[in-house]
Scaffold this motif. Sequence first.
Motif, short mmCIF file in Angstrom:
data_model
loop_
_atom_site.label_atom_id
_atom_site.label_comp_id
_atom_site.label_asym_id
_atom_site.label_seq_id
_atom_site.Cartn_x
_atom_site.Cartn_y
_atom_site.Cartn_z
N ALA A 298 30.82 38.21 54.64
CA ALA A 298 30.91 37.73 53.25
C ALA A 298 32.24 37.10 52.87
O ALA A 298 32.29 36.29 51.93
CB ALA A 298 30.62 38.88 52.29
N ALA A 299 33.33 37.43 53.55
CA ALA A 299 34.66 37.07 53.04
C ALA A 299 34.80 35.58 52.77
O ALA A 299 35.24 35.16 51.69
CB ALA A 299 35.74 37.54 54.00
N ASN A 300 34.45 34.76 53.74
CA ASN A 300 34.67 33.33 53.60
C ASN A 300 33.44 32.58 53.09
O ASN A 300 33.38 31.35 53.17
CB ASN A 300 35.16 32.74 54.93
N SER A 301 32.50 33.34 52.54
CA SER A 301 31.30 32.71 51.97
C SER A 301 31.52 32.26 50.53
O SER A 301 30.69 31.52 49.99
CB SER A 301 30.12 33.68 52.02
N SER A 302 32.61 32.69 49.90
CA SER A 302 32.80 32.43 48.47
C SER A 302 34.22 32.00 48.17
O SER A 302 35.16 32.38 48.88
CB SER A 302 32.50 33.68 47.63
N VAL A 303 34.36 31.23 47.10
CA VAL A 303 35.66 30.94 46.51
C VAL A 303 35.61 31.32 45.04
O VAL A 303 34.54 31.37 44.42
CB VAL A 303 36.05 29.44 46.66
N LEU A 304 36.78 31.59 44.49
CA LEU A 304 36.91 31.87 43.07
C LEU A 304 37.54 30.63 42.42
O LEU A 304 38.67 30.27 42.74
CB LEU A 304 37.78 33.10 42.83
N VAL A 305 36.77 29.98 41.55
CA VAL A 305 37.24 28.77 40.87
C VAL A 305 37.86 29.17 39.54
O VAL A 305 37.25 29.91 38.75
CB VAL A 305 36.09 27.77 40.64
N THR A 306 39.07 28.68 39.27
CA THR A 306 39.79 29.08 38.07
C THR A 306 40.51 27.87 37.48
O THR A 306 40.94 26.96 38.21
CB THR A 306 40.78 30.22 38.39
N LYS A 307 40.65 27.86 36.16
CA LYS A 307 41.27 26.73 35.47
C LYS A 307 42.75 26.99 35.23
O LYS A 307 43.16 28.12 34.91
CB LYS A 307 40.59 26.49 34.12
N ILE A 308 43.56 25.95 35.40
CA ILE A 308 44.99 26.04 35.06
C ILE A 308 45.12 25.96 33.54
O ILE A 308 44.84 24.92 32.93
CB ILE A 308 45.80 24.91 35.72
N LEU A 309 45.52 27.06 32.93
CA LEU A 309 45.70 27.08 31.47
C LEU A 309 47.04 26.48 31.07
O LEU A 309 47.12 25.66 30.14
CB LEU A 309 45.60 28.52 30.96
N TYR A 310 48.08 26.91 31.77
CA TYR A 310 49.43 26.47 31.44
C TYR A 310 50.26 26.34 32.71
O TYR A 310 50.04 27.06 33.68
CB TYR A 310 50.15 27.48 30.52
N ARG A 311 51.21 25.44 32.68
CA ARG A 311 52.26 25.40 33.69
C ARG A 311 53.57 25.74 33.00
O ARG A 311 53.84 25.28 31.90
CB ARG A 311 52.31 24.03 34.37
N LYS A 312 54.36 26.53 33.67
CA LYS A 312 55.55 27.09 33.04
C LYS A 312 56.68 27.14 34.06
O LYS A 312 56.45 27.48 35.23
CB LYS A 312 55.21 28.51 32.54
#
Length: 431
Positions: A298-312
């Motif tokens: 299972a490990a490489n079967s998925s990715v977690l997609v996330t949005k960049i809210l802020y750069r700091k």
Amino acid sequence: MFLLIANEPSNYQRIVLDSHFFSYSDGTLSCESLKLDELARQYGTPLFVTSRQSLISQYRAFEEAFAALPHFTCYSVKANFNLEVIRTLAAEGCGCDVNSGGELYRALKAGVPAEKIIMAGVGKTEEEIEYGLNSGVMMIKAESTAELKAINRVAARLGKVAQVGVRVTPNVTAETHPYITTGDSKEKFGIDEAGLAEVFDLFKALTNLELHGLDMHIGSQIFDPEYYVAATQKLLEVLESARHLGFDIKWLDLGGGFPATYDPQKPATPITKFAEKLIPMLDDKGVTVIFEPGRFIAANSSVLVTKILYRKKNHAGKEFFIVDAGMTELIRPALYQSHHEVLTVKQHDKSVVADVVGPVCESSDFFVRHRTIGDAPEGELLAVLSSGAYGAVMGTNYNGRRRPAEVMVDGSEAKLIRRRETYEQLVQNEI
């Protein structure tokens, strides 16, 4: 599963999955035939995206490696217990290894026949034992003499004879993170070799138990096959002793722990290397060998997609990408200091060195520290790779966070396999 591509326009190494399942297409990271940004637009973020074909490919690779050995593979449900993940593997003929009543319920709900399920767990309640026996599971694995007595009590009350395996502690300490080593007598798991004589005597006295299996598990992310060789040799010695005492041992369970690649600089040992060592030791022993891979599949079967809210950027010049996923979605970096690659969903010619951190109120809420990453602006997406095992299953509602949606991709089709939680669901069980 990883390929390093050097000499990118920005003159740093960009890492992509070397597979048909996750790759850049026209400058955008895709799962099979679907672009991750399009999935994020449809389903929102944070979002777990799983490749169905990756699961199938990994399972088949495992089966091919051990094809010469009489064996039965039971997917370790604790790695990723989404119903659609279990269904996908069950359709391939895979069984399940469950560690609780809840995991047993999930496996049965996904359509796995009870006779293809083995029930493990160091602290099963009598309610869970009863559930397993009434469901007709293939085997219940015991980890203490006290548990054996409990299984016998429950079986007697139900008028059943329980098919039981004993988890033996082989006292082999593999080189892995201390939180995921399980084969040492200092840990809570299994019955030490010194206690096996008492166990065998107990089986002769308890009339509602039958000993048909011997089991071990030495930990997770074991890269060196020699640890399995040493532990298997000890288990074979126990098998010989048990047979000498008249026990009909049908199953020899070697557990899981086979490695997956998280860091492309430290690739996992191919599963064929384990098979080359283990098959000659086991093929003439007159038992069915059980394996319990979870992470490997299972490990490489998925990715977690996330949005960049802020750069700091702080006064010391340290740069942060603050994203909408965190340790509530993927706790492994905080819990195990584990390595995950993070890619920009859109490829960028320029790069920066930054921390990728989440919104949770803990300093340990990060995915990577001081890592080279594409110079993506606020509002764009990142993908945390290798998120298929011990990701969503270990998620929490800490900080009032809602559990994310999950999607399974099969070619050019996407299927929602878990809805995003609502605020109402956060309080639905409270009175």
